[in-house]
Design an enzyme around this catalytic site. Structure first.
Site, short mmCIF file in Angstrom:
data_model
loop_
_atom_site.label_atom_id
_atom_site.label_comp_id
_atom_site.label_asym_id
_atom_site.label_seq_id
_atom_site.Cartn_x
_atom_site.Cartn_y
_atom_site.Cartn_z
N HIS A 52 0.49 -1.01 10.20
CA HIS A 52 0.19 -1.87 9.07
C HIS A 52 1.41 -1.95 8.14
O HIS A 52 2.29 -1.10 8.16
CB HIS A 52 -1.00 -1.33 8.29
CG HIS A 52 -2.29 -1.42 9.04
ND1 HIS A 52 -3.48 -1.05 8.47
CD2 HIS A 52 -2.59 -1.82 10.29
CE1 HIS A 52 -4.46 -1.23 9.34
NE2 HIS A 52 -3.94 -1.69 10.46
N GLU A 54 1.68 -1.57 4.86
CA GLU A 54 1.81 -0.49 3.88
C GLU A 54 2.42 0.76 4.52
O GLU A 54 3.28 1.41 3.94
CB GLU A 54 0.45 -0.14 3.27
CG GLU A 54 -0.23 -1.28 2.55
CD GLU A 54 -1.19 -2.10 3.41
OE1 GLU A 54 -2.19 -2.60 2.88
OE2 GLU A 54 -0.93 -2.24 4.63
N CYS A 77 -6.53 -1.28 3.56
CA CYS A 77 -7.74 -0.85 4.27
C CYS A 77 -8.24 0.48 3.71
O CYS A 77 -7.45 1.32 3.26
CB CYS A 77 -7.50 -0.76 5.78
SG CYS A 77 -6.24 0.42 6.31
N CYS A 87 -4.63 2.75 4.91
CA CYS A 87 -3.51 2.40 4.04
C CYS A 87 -3.76 2.86 2.61
O CYS A 87 -2.83 3.30 1.93
CB CYS A 87 -3.24 0.90 4.10
SG CYS A 87 -2.57 0.41 5.71
#
Length: 151
Positions: A52, A54, A77, A87
């Site tokens: 992801h 992040e 998330c 995240c």
């Protein structure tokens, strides 16, 4: 915008736009981490959907993430189907002090859960910054209804 510089969010939106259509079932998210006015981490969701945005931006920022501001195009998330740290957990563990979010995420893996975790950790959270510009990133994204998403 409560003193928030919109330029890092514009950069996050541009990063996410580059990977539109390449992230599988996951949305393309952009994340820019700023400390003392300088970008210390910047990434988009990788092709295929992982890692992801992040996660990658925090890896780039390393210790400079502590006390920084994270600009994210979509709510971080709150859980992952894989069981890996979400995240929002990663942002808390890194010691980010403020998270600026363009759009809320309707996915059952976010849908307020990520924001709740950030707030519970004492972080400042602001949503809706450049929402209109970021919303077009998610026109085609259909959040899963159950727990079968890689996000």
């Amino acid at each position: 915008m409560s003193g928030i510089d919109p330029e890092p969010m514009r950069r996050a939106i541009a990063l996410a736009r580059r990977n539109l259509g390449l992230t599988g079932d996951n949305p393309s998210v952009g994340c820019v981490i700023v400390r003392a006015g300088a970008i210390v981490g910047a990434a988009a969701t990788a092709p295929g959907g992982r890692p992801h945005a992040e996660e990658q931006a925090l890896q780039q920022a390393a210790e400079q993430a502590r006390g920084a501001v994270a600009y994210v195009t979509l709510e971080p998330c709150g859980a992952r189907s894989s069981g890996a740290a979400s995240c929002s957990e990663l942002l808390v563990l890194a010691g980010v002090s403020r998270v600026v979010i363009a759009c809320e995420d309707a996915s059952p893996f976010a849908a307020g859960r990520g924001t709740e975790r950030l707030l519970a950790a004492g972080m400042a959270v602001e949503t809706g910054i450049l929402r209109e510009e970021a919303a077009s990133l998610y026109d085609e994204y259909v959040p899963p209804r159950g727990g079968s998403t890689p996000r």
